[in-house]
Write a protein that holds these residues in place. Structure first.
Motif, mmCIF file in Angstrom:
data_model
loop_
_atom_site.group_PDB
_atom_site.id
_atom_site.type_symbol
_atom_site.label_atom_id
_atom_site.label_comp_id
_atom_site.label_asym_id
_atom_site.label_seq_id
_atom_site.Cartn_x
_atom_site.Cartn_y
_atom_site.Cartn_z
ATOM 1 N N MET A 102 0.820 -1.203 0.000
ATOM 2 C CA MET A 102 0.000 0.000 0.000
ATOM 3 C C MET A 102 0.854 1.255 0.000
ATOM 4 N N PHE A 104 0.264 5.238 0.814
ATOM 5 C CA PHE A 104 -0.785 5.992 1.483
ATOM 6 C C PHE A 104 -1.008 7.363 0.855
ATOM 7 N N ASN A 108 4.451 8.964 4.222
ATOM 8 C CA ASN A 108 4.790 8.674 5.620
ATOM 9 C C ASN A 108 6.107 7.925 5.721
ATOM 10 N N PRO A 109 7.216 8.541 5.277
ATOM 11 C CA PRO A 109 8.503 7.861 5.427
ATOM 12 C C PRO A 109 8.816 7.664 6.900
ATOM 13 N N PHE A 110 9.563 6.600 7.196
ATOM 14 C CA PHE A 110 9.984 6.367 8.581
ATOM 15 C C PHE A 110 11.119 7.318 8.927
ATOM 16 N N PRO A 111 11.296 7.610 10.198
ATOM 17 C CA PRO A 111 12.435 8.452 10.596
ATOM 18 C C PRO A 111 13.735 7.670 10.525
ATOM 19 N N LYS A 112 14.056 7.203 9.345
ATOM 20 C CA LYS A 112 15.280 6.440 9.121
ATOM 21 C C LYS A 112 15.906 6.962 7.842
ATOM 22 N N TYR A 120 13.386 -1.642 4.508
ATOM 23 C CA TYR A 120 12.572 -2.081 5.646
ATOM 24 C C TYR A 120 11.787 -3.358 5.346
ATOM 25 N N PRO A 158 18.385 11.165 6.139
ATOM 26 C CA PRO A 158 17.053 10.768 6.595
ATOM 27 C C PRO A 158 15.990 10.964 5.511
ATOM 28 N N THR A 160 12.998 11.600 5.997
ATOM 29 C CA THR A 160 12.076 12.680 6.343
ATOM 30 C C THR A 160 12.597 14.028 5.864
ATOM 31 N N ARG A 174 9.383 2.138 -1.440
ATOM 32 C CA ARG A 174 9.343 1.279 -0.268
ATOM 33 C C ARG A 174 8.303 0.180 -0.454
ATOM 34 N N ALA A 175 7.151 0.558 -1.047
ATOM 35 C CA ALA A 175 6.082 -0.421 -1.222
ATOM 36 C C ALA A 175 6.442 -1.456 -2.281
ATOM 37 N N THR A 178 8.971 -4.778 -1.562
ATOM 38 C CA THR A 178 8.572 -6.080 -1.033
ATOM 39 C C THR A 178 7.937 -6.957 -2.104
#
Ligand SMILES: Nc1ncnc2c1ncn2[C@@H]1O[C@H](COP(=O)(O)OP(=O)(O)OP(=O)(O)O)[C@@H](O)[C@H]1O
Ligand SMILES: [Mg+2]
Lengths: 265, 493
Positions: A102, A104, A108-112, A120, A158, A160, A174-175, A178
Motif C-alpha cells: 500500500m 498511502f 509517511n517515510p519512517f524516521p530512518k 525495511y 534521513p 524525512t 518502499r512499497a 517487497t
C-alpha cells in the motif's frame, strides 16, 4: 517446474484477483461503505474515482485489512483474494499485507535513512540473502519509484528530509521493494510534478505485467491514462464499475456522467 | 501610609481610569464603535496599565531601597565603643529593629502613646519589661544607644513611608491624567496594550531567571566560604567521610568520593529497575492495551507517581529491607551471609526504581502516543508485525523523547533524599557490594545541616559545597539530555 509455472500464469491471466461481495464499512455509527460488490482482475490497473469523502480510501484499506488498526472501524461482507477470504480468522493480516502492498494518501517515510526506508520491507520478510542483494533491491526499487537519480548520492540521509513529492516517491519505492502481488495506491501523484507523475504512471504500467494495481485518483486524465477498469464511488456506494473507456465515453449512470463532466464533486 | 492602603488606592484609581478611558474613547467617536482604532476595552486597559505599572514599580523599588538607606544612617549612630563584648554591629542592628518593631506594636495596642514612644528613655522606664508586656521579647537589656537608634529608625521609616505614599500616588495620578489625555478615537490603544502585556510577560520571565541566578550565587558564595576553610583537593579526592562535630575536637575528613559513589550507585540500581519496567509498561499501555485497560491502568500509575517519597522510604525500611535480609542475610533463603542489615544500596535502589517507574512510563507513554499513526500504518502496510513496528519504527522515532525521560528520571534519582535516608543508611562507604549500607550526597546535606555543628564551621558549610556539586552534576545531565534530543530532532523532523 518452470514450465508448469508459466502454464499456470497463462491460466491466471485474466483471472479475478480480488472479489468483494456485499462489503459494508462502519466507523462507529457512520456508514462509510454501503454494500459494495466489485471484482478486480489480475494484471490490470483498476482506478477508483469519486468525490472527496465518498469512501475510496476506506474501501482500499479494506483490501489489505489496514482498517484493523482503527478501533472504531467495522467491516462486513466478504473480500476474497484468489478465492481466500481475507477476513477469515485463519488469515494472518501481517502476511496478507506483505502480499498486498500500500502507498498511502499522505507520504509517511519512517524516521530512518532513505536506504533503510526502502530496505525495511525486504529486511522484515527476509528477501535479501546478502548485503549486495539488499543494495540491488534498494536501487531497483528507488529506480522504479522514479527517485533514484535524486537520492543516489545521499542514501544515508534521513528520508524525512526529502520534499513532499520526493517522500511520496520514496514511499512508492518502499512499497514495491517487497514485491507485492497487489499494490494499492491512494492518490500517489497528488503531490507530484508532471514529470514525476509521468514516471510513476510508467511504473504503474510496468507493474501491471506482473501484479494488479488499484489506484485512487482525483485526476480523470490519470484514470483514463493508466487504468483498464474504473470504479466510480459516490457517498459510499459503488455507482458504476466497468471498462475505463466505457466509463469515460459512455457512462450508464447519470451520477457518473455528471462527475466526470465536472458537475458533482 | 501603609502599603496595603497605597495598593488599594492605586487599584481603585486604575478601575476608575478603565471606566473613564472607555467613556472618553466612545465619546470621541460619537458613540460609533466602528470609528475607534481599537476595541473599546483596549482604551480602558491602556489607562489602567499606565496607572498601575509605573506606580507599583516605584513602590516595589522604594520598598527594597528604603530599609537599606535607613539602616545605613542608623548604623552611623552606633559607635564601635557601644558594641558590647561578644556582640557585633549586625547583632546590635537586629536588636534595634526588634525594639523599633516593639515600640510600633506598643503604640498600636495603646500601651504607649505616640509621644511616649518617641521620648521614652531607659533611665526612667524599663523598656524591656514594657515591651514584654505587649508581647515583644527583646534578648538583652535595652541600652540607651539601642533605644535612641530604634527611635531614629522609627522616625525615619515613618517619614519614608509618608513620602513613599505621596510619590506613588502622584505617579499613579500622572499616569491616569496622561493616559486619559491620550485617549482619542485614533489613538492606537491596542498596540500600546499589546506592548504593555509583552513587558509584563518579560518581567515575569526575568523574575524566574533572576531567582535561579540568586539561588546559584548564594550557593557559589557559600561554597567559596567553605573552600577557604577546607582544602578543595581533600574534598574532591578524599575517600573518607568522617566529619567530627564541634566540641569533640579533631579535624574532619570530608571526602566527597564516597558520597557521590553512593549517589551514582543507588541511582543506577534505580534506573536499571525503572527504565525497562517503565518503558515496557508504556509500550504495553500505548500499543497493546485495550481502551478499558488503559483507562484504569494509566490513572493508577499516575497515582503511584503522586505518593510522597517518605512513604516509599517507609516501604524500603519496613518491607523491602527485611525482605532482602531474608534472602541474602545470615539465615536467609540462599544460605549466604551477604547482608547484615536491612539498610543497603540495594534496598534504596529498588524502592527508588519503583518510585521512578510511573515517572518513566507516563513520560514515555506520552512520547510514544505522539508518534504519528501514519508511521504505524506505513509499517503495518508493509507487512510488519506489531513488535517489529514498535522496535523498528516507533521506538526509534520516540527515542529522543525517551532519552530525555530517562535523564529526567536520573536527575530525580540523584536528587532523591528520603528513600536514601530510610533505605540506604547513613554510613558513607566506597564499596562495590550493593548489599552494604551506603549514603548519598543529599542525605549528607540533610544530616550536616541538622546536626549540632556551628553554622560557620566547615562541617556545616560543606553542605553548600555538596549542594553545588550536585547542582553541577544535574545541570550537566540536563545539558546532555538537551543535546541528545536536539541531535535526533535535527535528523528526523
Ligand atoms: N478514521 C476515521 N474515523 C471516522 N470516520 C472516518 C475515518 N476515516 C474516514 N472516515 C469517514 O469515512 C468517509 C469516507 O472517507 P474516505 O477517507 O474513505 O474518503 P475518500 O473517498 O478517500 O476521500 P478523499 O478523496 O478526500 O481522500 C468519510 O465520510 C470520512 O469522514
Ligand atoms: Mg482518501
Amino acid at each position: 517446474m518452470n514450465d508448469m509455472r508459466i502454464v499456470k500464469r497463462d491460466v491466471d491471466m485474466n483471472d479475478i484477483k480480488i472479489s468483494a461481495k456485499g462489503v459494508q464499512v462502519y466507523y462507529g455509527d457512520t456508514h462509510a461503505i454501503k454494500d459494495v460488490n466489485v471484482e478486480i482482475k489480475d494484471k490490470t490497473v483498476t482506478a477508483f474515482i469519486g468525490p472527496s469523502g465518498c469512501g475510496k480510501s476506506t474501501f482500499l484499506r479494506c483490501l489489505n485489512r489496514m482498517n484493523d488498526t482503527i478501533d472504531i472501524c467495522r467491516v462486513e461482507g466478504s473480500i476474497q483474494i484468489e478465492g481466500e477470504d481475507i477476513y477469515d480468522k485463519r488469515v494472518d493480516p501481517v502476511q496478507l499485507r506483505a502480499k498486498v502492498g500500500m502507498v498511502f494518501q499522505k507520504p509517511n517515510p519512517f524516521p530512518k535513512s532513505i536506504y533503510d526506508n526502502v530496505a525495511y520491507g525486504p529486511r522484515i520478510h527476509g528477501l535479501a540473502r546478502t548485503k549486495a542483494d539488499l543494495d540491488e533491491i534498494v536501487e531497483k526499487s528507488l529506480r522504479r519509484g522514479a527517485i533514484w537519480n535524486e537520492v543516489k548520492d545521499r542514501l544515508h540521509a534521513p528520508g524525512t528530509g526529502l520534499s513532499g513529492g520526493q517522500q511520496q516517491r520514496l514511499c512508492i519505492a518502499r512499497a514495491v521493494a517487497t514485491e507485492p502481488e497487489v499494490l494499492l495506491m491512494d492518490e500517489p501523484c497528488s503531490a507530484l510534478d508532471p514529470i514525476a507523475t509521468a514516471q510513476v504512471e510508467e511504473l504503474i504500467d510496468e507493474l501491471r505485467e506482473n501484479f494488479s494495481v488499484v489506484i485512487v485518483t482525483h485526476s480523470m486524465q490519470q484514470a483514463a491514462r493508466v487504468s483498464q477498469k474504473t470504479a466510480f464511488f459516490h457517498l459510499g456506494n459503488l455507482v458504476e464499475y466497468g471498462e475505463t473507456g466505457q466509463i469515460f465515453t459512455n457512462p450508464q449512470d447519470p451520477r457518473t456522467e455528471s462527475y466526470i463532466t465536472g458537475r458533482i464533486g | 501610609m501603609s502599603t496595603l492602603l497605597i495598593v488599594a488606592l492605586v487599584g481603585a484609581l486604575a478601575v476608575v481610569g478603565y471606566v473613564l478611558g472607555v467613556r472618553r474613547a466612545m465619546a470621541s467617536a460619537d458613540g460609533d464603535l466602528r470609528l475607534l482604532h481599537s476595541l473599546k476595552s483596549y482604551y480602558g486597559q491602556n489607562v489602567a496599565l499606565l496607572v498601575l505599572v509605573p506606580s507599583l514599580l516605584v513602590l516595589v523599588i522604594w520598598m527594597t531601597v528604603q530599609p537599606l538607606l535607613i539602616e545605613q544612617s542608623v548604623l552611623g549612630m552606633i559607635s564601635n565603643t557601644d558594641v558590647a563584648e561578644g556582640s557585633s554591629r549586625s547583632l546590635m542592628m537586629a536588636d534595634v529593629r526588634r525594639v523599633a518593631d516593639g515600640l510600633d506594636v506598643a503604640v498600636a495596642q495603646g500601651a504607649m502613646s505616640r509621644e511616649a514612644a518617641s521620648d521614652v528613655r531607659v533611665d526612667f522606664t524599663n523598656v524591656r519589661e514594657r515591651l514584654a508586656s505587649v508581647g515583644v521579647a527583646v534578648g538583652s537589656t535595652v541600652t540607651q544607644t539601642t533605644l535612641e537608634a530604634a527611635q531614629k529608625f522609627r522616625a525615619l521609616s515613618g517619614t519614608g513611608n509618608m513620602v513613599r505614599g505621596i510619590v506613588v500616588l502622584l505617579i499613579a495620578a500622572a499616569g491616569f491624567g496622561y493616559a486619559l489625555k491620550q485617549t482619542d478615537k485614533d489613538f492606537r490603544a491596542r498596540n500600546v496594550v499589546e506592548r504593555g502585556i509583552l513587558v509584563l510577560l518579560i518581567a515575569a520571565a526575568s523574575i524566574a531567571v533572576l531567582t535561579t541566578l540568586g539561588i546559584v550565587f548564594s550557593l557559589i558564595f557559600n561554597t567559596i566560604d567553605f573552600f577557604e576553610s577546607f582544602p578543595g583537593a581533600d574534598f574532591f579526592f578524599g575517600t573518607r567521610w568522617e566529619p567530627s562535630f564541634s566540641g569533640r575536637g579533631g579535624a574532619s575528613d570530608l571526602g566527597f568520593l564516597p558520597l557521590i559513589w553512593g549517589t551514582l550507585y543507588i541511582s543506577i540500581i534505580a534506573l536499571v529497575v525503572a527504565v525497562p519496567l517503565g518503558l515496557f509498561a508504556a509500550i504495553y499501555l500505548s500499543e497493546y492495551a485495550s481502551n478499558s485497560v488503559r483507562s484504569i491502568a494509566k490513572p493508577v500509575l499516575e497515582v503511584l507517581a503522586g505518593i510522597p517519597t517518605i512513604v516509599y522510604g517507609l516501604f524500603a525500611l519496613l518491607t523491602v529491607g527485611p525482605l532482602l535480609v531474608n534472602i541474602f542475610g545470615a539465615d536467609g533463603l540462599l544460605g549466604v551471609n551477604w547482608m547484615s542489615g536491612g539498610t543497603a544500596a540495594m534496598t534504596a535502589g529498588l524502592v527508588m526504581g519503583i518510585m521512578l517507574i510511573p515517572f518513566v512510563s507516563s513520560l514515555s507513554d506520552d512520547i510514544i502516543n505522539a508518534v504519528p499513526q501514519a508511521m504505524r500504518d506505513g509499517s503495518y502496510g508493509l507487512g510488519a508485525t506489531q513488535s517489529e513496528t514498535i522496535r523498528q519504527v516507533i521506538l526509534p522515532a520516540a527515542l529522543p523523547g525517551i532519552v530525555g525521560a530517562v535523564l529526567l528520571a536520573a536527575s530525580r534519582a540523584i536528587g532523591e533524599t528520603m528513600i536514601v535516608v530510610l533505605g540506604a543508611g547513613a554510613a558513607a562507604s566506597l564499596s562495590l557490594n550493593p548489599l552494604e549500607a551506603m549514603t548519598t550526597v543529599t542525605a549528607k546535606i540533610v544530616s550536616q545541616l541538622t546536626g549540632d555543628g556551628e553554622f560557620n564551621s566547615p562541617e556545616t558549610m560543606v553542605a553548600f559545597a555538596l549542594g553545588m556539586t550536585l547542582f553541577v552534576i544535574t545541570l550537566a545531565l540536563n545539558v546532555v539530555a538537551l543535546i541528545i534530543v536536539r541531535k535526533y530532532r535535527e535528523q528526523y523532523d
